[in-house]
Design a protein around this motif. Structure first.
Motif, mmCIF file in Angstrom:
data_model
loop_
_atom_site.group_PDB
_atom_site.id
_atom_site.type_symbol
_atom_site.label_atom_id
_atom_site.label_comp_id
_atom_site.label_asym_id
_atom_site.label_seq_id
_atom_site.Cartn_x
_atom_site.Cartn_y
_atom_site.Cartn_z
ATOM 1 N N SER A 14 0.808 -1.225 0.000
ATOM 2 C CA SER A 14 0.000 0.000 0.000
ATOM 3 C C SER A 14 0.845 1.281 0.000
ATOM 4 O O SER A 14 1.761 1.450 0.797
ATOM 5 N N HIS A 15 0.477 2.194 -0.912
ATOM 6 C CA HIS A 15 1.127 3.510 -0.919
ATOM 7 C C HIS A 15 0.783 4.289 0.349
ATOM 8 O O HIS A 15 1.581 5.101 0.826
ATOM 9 N N ASN A 16 -0.412 4.061 0.876
ATOM 10 C CA ASN A 16 -0.783 4.786 2.098
ATOM 11 C C ASN A 16 0.024 4.308 3.303
ATOM 12 O O ASN A 16 0.429 5.117 4.136
ATOM 13 N N ALA A 17 0.284 3.002 3.367
ATOM 14 C CA ALA A 17 1.171 2.518 4.428
ATOM 15 C C ALA A 17 2.577 3.094 4.233
ATOM 16 O O ALA A 17 3.240 3.486 5.202
ATOM 17 N N SER A 18 3.021 3.180 2.989
ATOM 18 C CA SER A 18 4.340 3.765 2.714
ATOM 19 C C SER A 18 4.377 5.236 3.134
ATOM 20 O O SER A 18 5.389 5.715 3.669
ATOM 21 N N LEU A 19 3.269 5.933 2.889
ATOM 22 C CA LEU A 19 3.203 7.350 3.288
ATOM 23 C C LEU A 19 3.329 7.491 4.804
ATOM 24 O O LEU A 19 4.028 8.382 5.307
ATOM 25 N N LEU A 20 2.686 6.589 5.524
ATOM 26 C CA LEU A 20 2.782 6.619 6.992
ATOM 27 C C LEU A 20 4.204 6.301 7.453
ATOM 28 O O LEU A 20 4.714 6.928 8.393
ATOM 29 N N ARG A 21 4.849 5.339 6.788
ATOM 30 C CA ARG A 21 6.237 5.014 7.160
ATOM 31 C C ARG A 21 7.134 6.216 6.887
ATOM 32 O O ARG A 21 8.028 6.527 7.684
ATOM 33 N N ALA A 22 6.887 6.909 5.787
ATOM 34 C CA ALA A 22 7.679 8.113 5.474
ATOM 35 C C ALA A 22 7.480 9.169 6.561
ATOM 36 O O ALA A 22 8.434 9.837 6.971
ATOM 37 N N ALA A 68 -2.794 5.711 22.502
ATOM 38 C CA ALA A 68 -1.994 6.634 21.681
ATOM 39 C C ALA A 68 -2.285 8.079 22.091
ATOM 40 O O ALA A 68 -3.389 8.398 22.534
ATOM 41 N N ASP A 69 -1.285 8.942 21.917
ATOM 42 C CA ASP A 69 -1.512 10.373 22.161
ATOM 43 C C ASP A 69 -2.225 11.020 20.985
ATOM 44 O O ASP A 69 -2.933 12.023 21.150
ATOM 45 N N ALA A 70 -1.983 10.471 19.803
ATOM 46 C CA ALA A 70 -2.560 11.029 18.580
ATOM 47 C C ALA A 70 -2.663 9.920 17.544
ATOM 48 O O ALA A 70 -1.989 8.899 17.647
ATOM 49 N N VAL A 71 -3.520 10.143 16.559
ATOM 50 C CA VAL A 71 -3.716 9.144 15.499
ATOM 51 C C VAL A 71 -3.503 9.825 14.147
ATOM 52 O O VAL A 71 -3.979 10.952 13.924
ATOM 53 N N LEU A 72 -2.752 9.141 13.282
ATOM 54 C CA LEU A 72 -2.521 9.620 11.918
ATOM 55 C C LEU A 72 -3.103 8.580 10.964
ATOM 56 O O LEU A 72 -2.672 7.423 10.973
ATOM 57 N N ILE A 73 -4.088 8.979 10.173
ATOM 58 C CA ILE A 73 -4.746 8.036 9.260
ATOM 59 C C ILE A 73 -4.419 8.421 7.823
ATOM 60 O O ILE A 73 -4.599 9.577 7.428
ATOM 61 N N ALA A 74 -3.924 7.448 7.054
ATOM 62 C CA ALA A 74 -3.705 7.658 5.620
ATOM 63 C C ALA A 74 -4.706 6.803 4.863
ATOM 64 O O ALA A 74 -4.742 5.581 5.030
ATOM 65 N N THR A 75 -5.509 7.442 4.042
ATOM 66 C CA THR A 75 -6.556 6.685 3.345
ATOM 67 C C THR A 75 -6.420 6.748 1.834
ATOM 68 O O THR A 75 -6.125 7.801 1.280
ATOM 69 N N PRO A 76 -6.645 5.601 1.179
ATOM 70 C CA PRO A 76 -6.865 5.665 -0.259
ATOM 71 C C PRO A 76 -8.288 6.135 -0.527
ATOM 72 O O PRO A 76 -9.053 6.387 0.418
ATOM 73 N N ALA A 108 -5.051 13.306 12.621
ATOM 74 C CA ALA A 108 -4.792 13.948 11.328
ATOM 75 C C ALA A 108 -5.074 12.946 10.220
ATOM 76 O O ALA A 108 -4.740 11.769 10.331
ATOM 77 N N VAL A 109 -5.697 13.441 9.154
ATOM 78 C CA VAL A 109 -6.027 12.619 7.990
ATOM 79 C C VAL A 109 -5.168 13.059 6.815
ATOM 80 O O VAL A 109 -5.107 14.253 6.492
ATOM 81 N N ILE A 110 -4.496 12.092 6.202
ATOM 82 C CA ILE A 110 -3.736 12.336 4.988
ATOM 83 C C ILE A 110 -4.152 11.252 3.989
ATOM 84 O O ILE A 110 -4.919 10.359 4.343
ATOM 85 N N GLY A 111 -3.648 11.308 2.767
ATOM 86 C CA GLY A 111 -4.070 10.258 1.850
ATOM 87 C C GLY A 111 -3.347 10.273 0.528
ATOM 88 O O GLY A 111 -2.706 11.248 0.142
ATOM 89 N N SER A 112 -3.482 9.141 -0.142
ATOM 90 C CA SER A 112 -2.798 8.938 -1.404
ATOM 91 C C SER A 112 -3.669 8.083 -2.308
ATOM 92 O O SER A 112 -4.326 7.146 -1.844
ATOM 93 N N SER A 113 -3.705 8.437 -3.576
ATOM 94 C CA SER A 113 -4.498 7.642 -4.519
ATOM 95 C C SER A 113 -3.803 7.601 -5.866
ATOM 96 O O SER A 113 -2.863 8.351 -6.127
ATOM 97 N N ALA A 114 -4.303 6.715 -6.713
ATOM 98 C CA ALA A 114 -3.738 6.593 -8.049
ATOM 99 C C ALA A 114 -4.151 7.760 -8.931
ATOM 100 O O ALA A 114 -3.440 8.124 -9.866
ATOM 101 N N GLY A 115 -5.282 8.352 -8.636
ATOM 102 C CA GLY A 115 -5.783 9.470 -9.431
ATOM 103 C C GLY A 115 -4.997 10.742 -9.162
ATOM 104 O O GLY A 115 -4.056 10.773 -8.371
ATOM 105 N N PHE A 151 6.551 6.773 -5.158
ATOM 106 C CA PHE A 151 7.265 5.810 -4.308
ATOM 107 C C PHE A 151 8.026 4.850 -5.211
ATOM 108 O O PHE A 151 7.580 4.542 -6.322
ATOM 109 N N ASP A 152 9.167 4.350 -4.703
ATOM 110 C CA ASP A 152 9.865 3.330 -5.482
ATOM 111 C C ASP A 152 9.299 1.943 -5.153
ATOM 112 O O ASP A 152 8.338 1.814 -4.379
ATOM 113 N N GLU A 153 9.886 0.914 -5.733
ATOM 114 C CA GLU A 153 9.382 -0.464 -5.573
ATOM 115 C C GLU A 153 9.368 -0.912 -4.115
ATOM 116 O O GLU A 153 8.545 -1.726 -3.709
ATOM 117 N N GLN A 154 10.288 -0.357 -3.329
ATOM 118 C CA GLN A 154 10.366 -0.732 -1.908
ATOM 119 C C GLN A 154 9.445 0.136 -1.040
ATOM 120 O O GLN A 154 9.423 -0.019 0.184
#
Ligand SMILES: Cc1cc2nc3c(=O)[nH]c(=O)nc-3n(C[C@H](O)[C@H](O)[C@H](O)COP(=O)(O)O)c2cc1C
Length: 184
Positions: A14-22, A68-76, A108-115, A151-154
């Motif tokens: 998932s690109h959204n999981a990658s965004l959270l790792r970043a 948790a003190d805070a939650v960060l959600i990344a959604t497609p 906080a809400v962030i997100g990533s999509s193919a569009g 994102f790259d392949e990894q």
């Protein structure tokens, strides 16, 4: 600040999981980010099953958010809206409504999509849902369109502009969280 990170996608790549790792790589040494891995195990919401003890995956979600003190959600974005699995998990987390674990929680809400637009409609709907649950929804803006090019392949983030947006979002989430921690 201990941040619980939730990806709205079940895909291992998932690109959204990658965004959270970043985002996690940008934290100050005093802060931590833990990626929640339990979304797939959350059963479909059934009000008749919403009793104590809660299903184990639901209890684990509620406990993770509560501690948790805070939650960060990344959604497609699926069909211009929130992916069903994520909405389903939030429906479980929202009960009992008066004392639900998201009430007064900085989110906080962030997100990533193919569009092109980076899941902006899904993000807007997610903020609406979280506000209805009583969360303190931080005003952040991270909409990563054309995720397959960022994102790259990894799963490493290739875009420094997105990195800057993530830094701003983390600072805003931190500012939202500080008074809550101080009052606790
Ligand atoms: C059922 C479905 C509906 C989708 N609808 C949209 C959409 O409305 N807008 C969009 O930008 N992308 C849409 N997509 C593409 C997703 O944005 C893309 O698959 C994205 O990378 C998923 O995020 P992930 O990499 O975190 O899994 C859709 C994908 C699926 C599977």
């Amino acid at each position: 600040m201990r941040i619980l990170a939730i990806s709205g996608s079940l895909r291992p790549g998932s690109h959204n999981a990658s965004l959270l790792r970043a985002a996690g790589e940008l934290l100050s040494p005093l802060d931590t980010l833990e990626l929640w891995e339990g979304l797939r195990e959350v059963p479909p919401y059934d009000q008749d099953d919403d009793v104590e003890p809660a299903p184990p995956a639901v209890a684990a979600l509620r406990a993770a958010v509560a501690s948790a003190d805070a939650v960060l959600i990344a959604t497609p974005e699926y069909n211009s809206s929130i992916p069903g699995a994520l909405k389903n998990a939030l429906d479980w987390a929202s009960r009992p409504i008066a004392t639900n674990v998201f009430r007064n929680k900085p989110v906080a809400v962030i997100g990533s999509s193919a569009g092109m637009f980076g899941a902006v409609w899904a993000q807007a709907e997610l903020r609406k849902v979280l506000a209805a649950m009583g969360a303190r929804v931080a005003e952040v803006e991270v909409a990563v369109g054309r995720a397959q090019d960022r994102f790259d392949e990894q799963g490493n983030l290739l875009d420094d502009d997105v990195r800057e947006l993530l830094l701003d979002a983390l600072a805003t989430l931190s500012a939202e969280t500080r008074p809550v921690l101080a009052a606790a």
